[in-house]
Design a protein around this motif. Structure first.
Motif, mmCIF file in Angstrom:
data_model
loop_
_atom_site.group_PDB
_atom_site.id
_atom_site.type_symbol
_atom_site.label_atom_id
_atom_site.label_comp_id
_atom_site.label_asym_id
_atom_site.label_seq_id
_atom_site.Cartn_x
_atom_site.Cartn_y
_atom_site.Cartn_z
ATOM 1 N N ALA A 133 0.862 -1.180 0.000
ATOM 2 C CA ALA A 133 0.000 0.000 0.000
ATOM 3 C C ALA A 133 0.897 1.227 0.000
ATOM 4 O O ALA A 133 2.024 1.186 0.514
ATOM 5 C CB ALA A 133 -0.928 0.006 1.207
ATOM 6 N N PRO A 173 0.280 -1.071 -5.634
ATOM 7 C CA PRO A 173 -0.369 -0.834 -4.340
ATOM 8 C C PRO A 173 -1.862 -1.155 -4.401
ATOM 9 O O PRO A 173 -2.559 -0.734 -5.343
ATOM 10 C CB PRO A 173 -0.136 0.657 -4.087
ATOM 11 N N PHE A 187 -4.347 2.874 6.969
ATOM 12 C CA PHE A 187 -4.982 1.751 6.282
ATOM 13 C C PHE A 187 -5.770 0.870 7.249
ATOM 14 O O PHE A 187 -6.001 -0.302 6.971
ATOM 15 C CB PHE A 187 -3.916 0.923 5.554
ATOM 16 N N ALA A 226 -3.883 -0.051 -2.272
ATOM 17 C CA ALA A 226 -4.545 1.165 -1.803
ATOM 18 C C ALA A 226 -3.520 2.288 -1.806
ATOM 19 O O ALA A 226 -2.323 2.061 -1.630
ATOM 20 C CB ALA A 226 -5.120 0.974 -0.400
#
Length: 580
Positions: A518, A548, A575, A550
């Motif tokens: 991420a 990634p 996250f 996110a």
């Protein structure tokens, strides 16, 4: 992996191979001649002409006379005035019974008093302990207790963080406070009662340093590691460790001249805007030692501010600045940059963190300055590799080749097998800059320092010419379903996107795959992009599993410790919605 292609616009570059440049610069009788010496039973190449000690350097620096050494706001301290303050404080410490092997802690922001205190203690054989001025009171208390410091030299802000702890530190006998705002009592006195303010130092008596005999391999410093895993460890350094950087920096500069087909220039005084803290080895050892050796000037800022920095660069005709890549980005991206004359800049250098290849090119293209970088760590007293000028422009993802007295090797997971060119493994380094070990931590020392080599914990590869490429910290590598993802590889792709100026890749837990990548990014002023666009950008350049899952956008540049390393653990909370 193959080496990066040579992209210099001048087809005649390089005019000389690295090997030929090394042979010429280190030849018998040359400035950078080497010798071999047994240090703690290990045969080690050393710079034959390196200064022998911090004491020697302090005395030799008097030759710079009325040149300005440090400047802070309206305080301008000459080399002569600085030496007189060092000598007076050294006599006071000696009168208190401080001598060889005693620890003297130093906790303050970058002020003219910092180098005075540092050299005063080191010149009488004390072990100087620069504490991280960004630490909390409890963290600094740990450093004082762990080192067993008998004396603390601090500023008013750090004093107030620590004063409740003084009584709990049995080894601590006295505290000197610079710039105290309130009356002081007990074991605490004003530093000004000993040496006055920086404005007074030129009028101090010329009494010279107290007598002391110091050998190159005597203990000189304890710099604490950044402590990203567990409690910080004190890296015990020697005078030779500190002094090696003077020749290492000079060697790298001379090598750059030869590589472009020019005779190396004699070192001349420069003006540096020093924004990285002096309690970090990059600023103290790699930076300040070279400044003193060349009679240059260090300008301090209370805190980093881009507008203030540009004002100083224009007014003082600053030649060199940097510290961490973020500083270079902020200078480049500031909307008011064109209002200031920054043409005096010759070099913007940084260490402690990788930089985007795009940054390297823009420093040269937009400032006309040469970029500089290198690799080192607290345990190597800074410089092991050095990268600058055309070398860096041509290999912007490398940390450069090792200096002539250093060796690098890449070692497999078994801790024994040396890997061939191009293979990724743990980077090991050796040379006269490697510290003795960790203060009072024999088990950690034995695990990290092996027969003169230091196990760095960095994952890296070497190319055919010996250039080093830092791939990741071993602990930062993401393993997704058994596939290794090196964060720097993905971060470099993100940096290459025109909207991105700061980026970090972290691993977030996944029930089946173990973890997934991420990203956290900070955008350039006025730039706009989306999570999907950045994911698509990465997917265009790298394997899909490295993309990634996110992306989080933050308004400020990413949090870093004083060494310039991104505090990735502080980003995990962004996250939380994806963690089961």
């Amino acid at each position: 992996m193959a080496s990066e292609p040579i992209i210099a616009s001048d087809p005649s570059w390089p005019a000389m191979s690295l090997a030929d440049a090394e042979r010429l610069l280190t030849a018998p009788g040359a400035k950078f001649e080497m010798a071999t010496l047994a240090i703690d039973g290990v045969e080690t190449r050393i710079w034959k002409n390196a200064p022998p000690s911090l004491r020697w350097l302090a005395e030799a620096a008097r030759a710079h006379g009325e040149r300005v050494f440090t400047a802070y706001e309206d305080e301008r301290v000459t080399y002569e005035a600085n030496f007189r303050a060092i000598a007076v404080l050294a006599h006071r410490l000696r009168d208190m019974g401080i001598g060889a092997g005693d620890r003297v802690a130093l906790a303050m922001r970058n002020l003219p008093e910092w180098p005075v205190a540092f050299f005063a203690g080191a010149s009488i054989g004390a072990i100087m302990v620069p504490l991280n001025a960004w630490w909390t009171g409890a963290e600094m208390e740990y450093g004082l207790a762990d080192s067993g410091a008998r004396v603390l030299i601090t500023d008013d802000e750090r004093h107030h963080r620590l004063e409740a702890a003084y009584a709990t530190l049995p080894a601590l006998e006295h505290v000197f406070v610079a710039r105290a705002a309130e009356p002081l009592t007990g074991i605490v006195t004003r530093l000004e009662d000993v040496i006055g303010t920086p404005h007074d130092w030129a009028a101090l008596p010329d009494i010279g340093l107290p007598e002391a005999t110091i050998a190159p391999d005597d203990d000189a410093t304890i710099f604490y590691t950044s402590g990203t895993t567990g409690a910080p460890k004190g890296a015990l350094g020697t005078h030779r460790n500190m002094m090696s950087n003077i020749l290492s920096g000079g060697y790298s500069s001379a090598r750059s001249f030869l590589r472009r087909g020019e005779a190396p220039a004699e070192p001349t005084p420069r003006v540096t805007l020093t924004v990285i803290p002096l309690f970090h080895v990059t600023a103290c050892s790699a930076g300040m030692m070279g400044v003193i050796a060349t009679g240059s000037t260090m300008i301090f800022m209370r805190k980093w501010d881009t507008i203030r920095a540009m004002e100083i660069i224009e007014r003082e005709k600053v030649n060199i600045t940097g510290g961490v890549p973020t500083i270079a980005w902020q200078l480049l991206e500031h909307p008011d940059r064109d209002k200031y004359d920054l043409s005096s800049l010759e070099s913007i250098a940084y260490g402690g963190a990788p930089a985007a290849p795009e940054l390297v090119k823009r420093i040269h293209a937009e400032f006309g300055a040469m970029p500089g970088n290198g690799w080192g760590m607290t345990e190597t007293m800074a410089t092991v590799t050095h990268h600058g000028a055309e070398e860096y422009l041509n290999r912007p993802t490398s940390a450069g080749p090792p200096v002539a007295v250093a060796d690098l090797k890449i070692v497999a997971d078994d801790g024994m097998t040396e890997l061939p060119v191009g293979e990724i493994g743990e980077l090991w380094a050796r040379g006269p800059m490697i510290v003795k070990g960790y203060w009072n931590k024999p088990e950690a020392t034995a695990a990290t320092f092996v027969d003169g080599w230091v196990r760095t914990g960095d994952l890296a590869r070497l190319d055919e010419e010996g250039f080093c490429y830092i791939v990741d910290r071993a602990k930062d590598m993401i393993i997704r379903g058994g596939e290794n993802i090196y964060s720097s590889e993905v971060e470099n792709v993100l940096y290459a996107h025109p909207a991105v100026t700061d980026a970090a890749l972290i691993g977030i837990p996944h029930r089946i795959l173990g973890e997934e990548p991420a990203a956290v990014v900070h955008l350039a002023p006025g730039a706009v992009t989306t999570e999907a666009e950045l994911q698509g950008w990465v997917r265009q350049h790298l394997a899909a599993f490295k993309t990634p899952v996110a992306v989080r956008f933050v308004h400020e540049t990413l949090p870093r410790n004083a060494n310039g390393k991104i505090l990735k653990k502080d980003l995990q909370g962004l996250f939380a919605d994806r963690v089961a």
